[in-house]
Design an enzyme around this catalytic site. Structure first.
Site, short mmCIF file in Angstrom:
data_model
loop_
_atom_site.label_atom_id
_atom_site.label_comp_id
_atom_site.label_asym_id
_atom_site.label_seq_id
_atom_site.Cartn_x
_atom_site.Cartn_y
_atom_site.Cartn_z
CE1 TYR A 295 23.37 -6.58 5.34
CE2 TYR A 295 22.88 -8.02 7.20
CZ TYR A 295 22.81 -6.77 6.58
OH TYR A 295 22.19 -5.72 7.23
CG ASP B 133 20.94 -9.95 -2.05
OD1 ASP B 133 21.00 -9.98 -0.80
OD2 ASP B 133 20.99 -8.89 -2.71
CE LYS C 268 25.24 -2.93 -0.89
NZ LYS C 268 25.75 -2.23 0.30
#
Ligand code: KE4
Length: 434
Positions: A148, A243, A271
């Site tokens: 994702y 990623d 994050k």
């Protein structure tokens, strides 16, 4: 097991929320759709704990989906924010704090010589794809089933996280033309990637992947997989993109690329580098990053990018993480946790496999090893749902999907880990005959 907690106020607030916001949430995975029951509504968080509005306390293994790696509401982060807010919440102009966080990211992450801040991991991945295509002059991109990279159209092809949790066939509203250039392969399958390169000569801008998957459940790269992708992309004049929105500064201070010794051309982050405030970033070789506007023609912009509050939270968080012994501590408590989870499942005759890399862990309720998304989908999702509820009622807050990873923090002590393992043992015992 009957509810030991009272959820009255959570139920009231959540049912009102469902009239105001789609599914009553600001992000789909929070709706507990795949584990049944209703989500609890948080009131406050501190250290390893979260409290819902009925006053129930949980040991939290989501940590706001990664940012709370130093523990929620760390006093040094909140103090730094209180000082920063006196100077305003957003400038929309250059600010020395951006230099500071940029220097920290560049010093830490092997592939990053220059960085651009954005406001989310999705933005970072969107921008990095545009940059890959501009730098190579090629349109196609390879991603992996179950990975994702945020909710931008081009990546909603066999995506993980909430897309997988809700069993969505990707997403309506995404034109075929937009995803025609998105090629997919099973994770850990170098042969499949080689085949895509041979079928699309000189057409693939690059390969983007989670160097440790956290969005199809927790899946680690098999020995040689990352190295193989590095060779394949170089041989084909394509770019390798990690990623690290989830793994960045969590797997080690330099991320998975430092841990595994494989340096991509570009990296996305998010994050942890925002310390709980909205920050994403993409960075890499100066030669590539210099193409980004205004130094180059590749356009990308953002009103709140690099704002002083978010930069402050990120700077203080990385300062805390840089301290001696951080990752040894995170690895020790997380290894103890996952070993305890697996042992308690086995002691109760529940089939399980799982593991951790530093402060990121996961398990599947099926035979292992799980090497890709197809194998992840053989997990017993129904049993996971029952387990999730049992654990919630014992005060343990786990990701409400088998297609997510779990996160520990520097605030999780031996006491919380021991309590969690005990709760797993009781919960596995309760669901084993299900
Ligand atoms: P955001 O746009 O949610 O900040 O980042 C997207 C993203 C990109 N890349 C990776 C590897 C990610 O894990 C994410 C976001 N992770 C999910 C958790 N699996 C965010 C939680 C949510 O969607 O609510």
């Amino acid at each position: 097991m009957t509810d030991i907690f009272n959820y009255t106020q959570s139920e009231e607030v959540f049912s009102a929320a469902q009239k105001l916001m789609p599914g009553g949430v600001s992000s789909p995975v929070r709706a507990f759709k795949s584990v049944g029951g209703k989500p609890v509504v948080f009131d406050r968080v501190k250290g390893p704990f979260a409290w819902d509005i009925d006053g129930n306390r949980y040991i939290d293994y989501i940590g706001s989906w990664g940012p709370a790696i130093c523990g929620h509401a760390h006093p040094e982060v909140t103090t730094a924010l209180q000082e920063a807010i006196e100077k305003g919440t957003s400038f929309g102009a250059p600010c020395v704090l951006e230099n500071k966080l940029a220097e920290m990211v560049i010093d830490a992450v092997p592939s990053v010589e220059m960085v651009r801040f954005v406001n989310s991991g999705t933005e970072a991945c969107m921008a990095v794809l545009r940059l890959m295509r501009a730098f190579t002059g090629r349109d196609k991109v390879i991603k992996f089933d179950g990975c994702y990279h945020g909710h931008a159209d081009m990546f909603l092809v066999k995506a993980g996280s909430g897309v997988a949790t809700l069993g969505l066939p990707d997403s309506p509203g995404v034109p075929r033309s937009t995803t025609a250039n998105t090629l997919t392969a099973p994770y850990n399958d170098l042969e499949a990637v080689k085949k895509l390169f041979s079928e699309n000569p000189d057409a693939i801008s690059g390969v983007i992947l989670e160097p440790i998957v956290g969005n199809a459940g927790f899946i680690t790269p098999e020995p040689g997989f990352l190295e193989g992708l590095r060779e394949l992309t170089t041989e084909n004049g394509s770019l390798l993109v990690f990623d690290e929105v989830m793994t960045g500064f969590r797997i080690s201070y330099g991320g998975a690329q430092e841990k595994f010794g494989v340096t991509p051309d570009l990296t996305t982050l998010g994050k942890v580098i925002g310390g709980g405030l909205p920050v994403g970033a993409y960075g890499g070789k100066k030669e590539i990053m210099s193409m980004v506007a205004p130094s180059g023609p590749v356009y990308q912009a953002g009103t709140l990018s690099g704002n002083p509050l978010a930069m402050t939270a990120g700077i203080k968080t990385l300062e805390l993480l840089k301290q001696e012994g951080t990752y040894e501590k995170l690895d020790a408590i997380t290894s103890k946790l996952i070993e305890g989870i697996i042992l308690s499942a086995e002691n109760n005759g529940v089939v399980i496999n799982g593991g951790n890399v530093s402060a990121m862990f996961g398990f599947f309720l099926c035979e292992g090893p799980v090497r890709n998304f197809s194998e992840a989908k053989t997990n017993n999702a129904e049993l996971f749902g029952k387990l999730h509820r049992e654990m919630l009622q014992r005060g343990i807050y786990l990701a409400p999907s088998p297609y997510e990873a779990g996160f520990t923090s520097l605030a999780h002590s031996e006491e919380e880990i021991d309590k969690t393992i005990e709760a797993f043992d009781q919960s596995f015992n309760s669901i084993k005959n299900y």
